[in-house]
Write a protein that holds these residues in place. Structure first.
Motif, short mmCIF file in Angstrom:
data_model
loop_
_atom_site.label_atom_id
_atom_site.label_comp_id
_atom_site.label_asym_id
_atom_site.label_seq_id
_atom_site.Cartn_x
_atom_site.Cartn_y
_atom_site.Cartn_z
N GLY A 1 36.14 37.58 13.74
CA GLY A 1 34.79 37.39 14.26
C GLY A 1 34.32 35.96 14.31
O GLY A 1 33.28 35.66 14.90
N ALA A 2 35.07 35.04 13.70
CA ALA A 2 34.68 33.63 13.71
C ALA A 2 34.83 33.05 15.12
O ALA A 2 35.74 33.42 15.86
CB ALA A 2 35.54 32.85 12.72
N MET A 3 33.91 32.13 15.48
CA MET A 3 33.97 31.48 16.79
C MET A 3 34.60 30.10 16.62
O MET A 3 34.17 29.31 15.78
CB MET A 3 32.56 31.34 17.38
N LYS A 4 35.64 29.82 17.41
CA LYS A 4 36.33 28.55 17.34
C LYS A 4 36.39 27.91 18.72
O LYS A 4 36.48 28.62 19.73
CB LYS A 4 37.75 28.72 16.78
N GLU A 5 36.36 26.57 18.73
CA GLU A 5 36.50 25.83 19.98
C GLU A 5 37.96 25.42 20.13
O GLU A 5 38.49 24.65 19.33
CB GLU A 5 35.60 24.60 19.98
N LEU A 6 38.62 25.97 21.15
CA LEU A 6 40.04 25.72 21.37
C LEU A 6 40.24 24.93 22.65
O LEU A 6 39.68 25.27 23.69
CB LEU A 6 40.81 27.05 21.46
N GLU A 7 41.04 23.87 22.56
CA GLU A 7 41.43 23.12 23.76
C GLU A 7 42.67 23.80 24.32
O GLU A 7 43.70 23.84 23.67
CB GLU A 7 41.73 21.67 23.41
N ILE A 8 42.56 24.36 25.52
CA ILE A 8 43.62 25.18 26.08
C ILE A 8 44.17 24.54 27.35
O ILE A 8 43.43 24.14 28.24
CB ILE A 8 43.11 26.61 26.40
N ARG A 9 45.51 24.40 27.40
CA ARG A 9 46.19 23.91 28.59
C ARG A 9 46.91 25.09 29.23
O ARG A 9 47.67 25.79 28.57
CB ARG A 9 47.20 22.82 28.24
N SER A 10 46.66 25.31 30.50
CA SER A 10 47.31 26.42 31.22
C SER A 10 48.32 25.85 32.20
O SER A 10 48.04 24.93 32.94
CB SER A 10 46.26 27.25 31.97
N THR B 1 48.74 32.84 15.98
CA THR B 1 48.28 33.87 15.04
C THR B 1 47.48 33.24 13.92
O THR B 1 46.45 33.78 13.49
CB THR B 1 49.48 34.64 14.48
N ARG B 2 47.93 32.08 13.42
CA ARG B 2 47.21 31.43 12.33
C ARG B 2 45.81 30.99 12.76
O ARG B 2 44.84 31.16 12.01
CB ARG B 2 48.01 30.20 11.86
N VAL B 3 45.70 30.44 13.98
CA VAL B 3 44.41 29.92 14.44
C VAL B 3 43.44 31.04 14.79
O VAL B 3 42.27 31.02 14.41
CB VAL B 3 44.61 28.99 15.65
N THR B 4 43.93 32.07 15.54
CA THR B 4 43.03 33.12 16.04
C THR B 4 43.03 34.38 15.19
O THR B 4 42.12 35.20 15.31
CB THR B 4 43.43 33.51 17.47
N GLY B 5 44.07 34.56 14.38
CA GLY B 5 44.18 35.79 13.60
C GLY B 5 44.90 36.91 14.33
O GLY B 5 45.22 37.93 13.74
N VAL C 1 36.20 30.64 21.60
CA VAL C 1 36.91 31.91 21.52
C VAL C 1 36.54 32.62 20.22
O VAL C 1 36.45 31.99 19.16
CB VAL C 1 38.44 31.68 21.57
N ARG C 2 36.33 33.95 20.31
CA ARG C 2 36.07 34.73 19.10
C ARG C 2 37.41 35.18 18.52
O ARG C 2 38.20 35.85 19.19
CB ARG C 2 35.20 35.94 19.39
#
Length: 381
Positions: free
Chosen positions: A347-356, A293-297, A342-343
């Motif tokens: 509305g800010a665009m962030k680069e997230l390193e995602i492990r699935s 929530t903090r990172v993406t809102g 990721v938006r």
């Protein structure tokens, strides 16, 4: 980042002052300077700098190479060699100490700045990896389930305390032995045809859970439920195997322990320093932790269901299809890391390193770290 504090080790005072002026001009703080290897070690211990600029040839009994090795091993401080000696023999000696950089005099400020920034970034990344490994090791040791890991040949590389208790083997004696020598299973007084780890190695996929009679080191026997899975590296290659087992003598007790572990797990996830999202088999989000929530809102109630989430987070249709395909590939290969743009909710665009990671029941866990500032710094360098 905060102003980096640098210790300069140079036995010529004029050269040391020149280096100090260069560093200050680049925005760094010089916390001190030393004339010898012995003095460098003492000041590194007292001042705890973020980085050491080390001349190779110094006055005194200890040269820069010896001092660097001591500082790196005992204080975990990155060292960059700054010297006029660039011959092969000097380089060979320097490499043994695993320096964070090597700058040959005369140098320009741009070269020095680049070497320092790369060294600081590398040290920060390595520290984060060590902390993550320590965290996972502590978590494994606290589990009530027995966990044994092996290399690709089935030789034991790790046992947690629960595995020691159930098998009767101490980890120190079990390390390097074949898994079948420690986790010995019988069924109706006959040896089981194939060990779960052996089957896992043969099929290269997870096996179990299955009920087995475990023969302990003292000759006693306990009924356990065990499953084995391959452990894959970032390239999808098998790096080893993990065997997880628990006693099933008292199902009710096991259920209570599992509930406690579930509470502990979610307690850890809630306080984790990386974002966590859990998707069910239909792709619906069923959980996000506070860091997500903090990172993406986005909080749980803010996340649109189904396709709407992808449309909002990945507004470009072509990019969204690529993301879905890469995610599907990651899920099939298991435990893959990919960087996505990721938006966020604002509305800010962030680069997230995602492990699935795909769970056995079809759910998927996504863990994500905000790499926006790191990627921006890498592009700037």
């Amino acid at each position: 980042m905060a102003e980096a504090r640098i210790l300069v080790v140079e036995d010529e005072s004029v050269a040391a002052r020149d280096i100090e002026w260069s560093l200050k001009g680049l925005g760094y703080a010089v916390c001190g300077w030393a004339l010898s290897g012995e003095e460098a070690i003492r000041k590194a211990r007292e001042l705890k700098p973020d980085l050491v600029l080390m001349d190779v040839v110094l006055g005194g009994k200890m040269d820069g190479v010896e001092a660097s090795e001591h500082i790196r091993k005992n204080f975990n401080i990155p060292v960059i060699y700054l010297t006029a000696y660039g011959d092969g023999h000097t380089l060979d000696r320097a490499k043994v100490t695993e320096p964070s950089g090597y700058v040959v005099k005369p140098f320009d400020n741009r070269e020095l700045h680049t070497a320092i920034e790369i060294a600081l970034h590398k040290h920060k990344a390595e520290k984060a990896v060590r902390e993550k490994e320590r965290w996972f090791s502590t978590t494994l040791k606290s589990l009530s389930e027995g966990v044994i890991t092996t290399d690709t040949l089935g030789n034991i590389t790790f046992m947690n305390p629960a595995a020691e208790s159930l098998t009767g083997w101490r980890e120190a004696k079990a390390l390097g032995k074949k898994i079948g020598q420690v986790f010995v299973i019988h069924n109706r007084n006959e040896l089981v045809d194939e060990h779960p780890v052996a089957r896992c190695r043969r099929e290269q996929t997870g096996v179990g859970p299955a009920i087995h009679s475990l023969v302990c080191a003292d000759g006693g026997m306990v009924v356990v439920e065990a499953n084995a899975s391959p452990v894959r590296d970032e390239g999808g290659r098998t790096a080893g195997y993990v065997l997880v087992f628990r006693t099933v003598t008292d199902r009710k007790l096991n259920q209570e322990l599992l509930e406690r572990e579930r509470e502990t797990f979610f307690s850890i996830v809630k306080s984790a320093a990386y974002g966590v999202m859990v998707l069910d088999r239909s792709g619906q989000c069923v959980y996000v932790n506070p860091e997500f929530t903090r990172v993406t809102g986005y909080a749980m109630d803010d996340i649109p269901r189904g396709e709407a989430w992808f449309q909002r987070a990945f507004p470009d249709e072509k990019y969204r299809k690529d993301v879905v395909e890469r995610w599907a590939h990651s899920a099939s290969a298991k435990d893959q890391e990919t960087t996505f743009t990721v938006r966020c909710k604002d509305g800010a665009m962030k680069e997230l390193e995602i492990r699935s990671s795909l769970l056995g029941d079809g759910r998927m866990i996504l863990t994500m770290s905000d790499m926006t500032e790191r990627k921006r710094a890498e592009r700037a360098l």
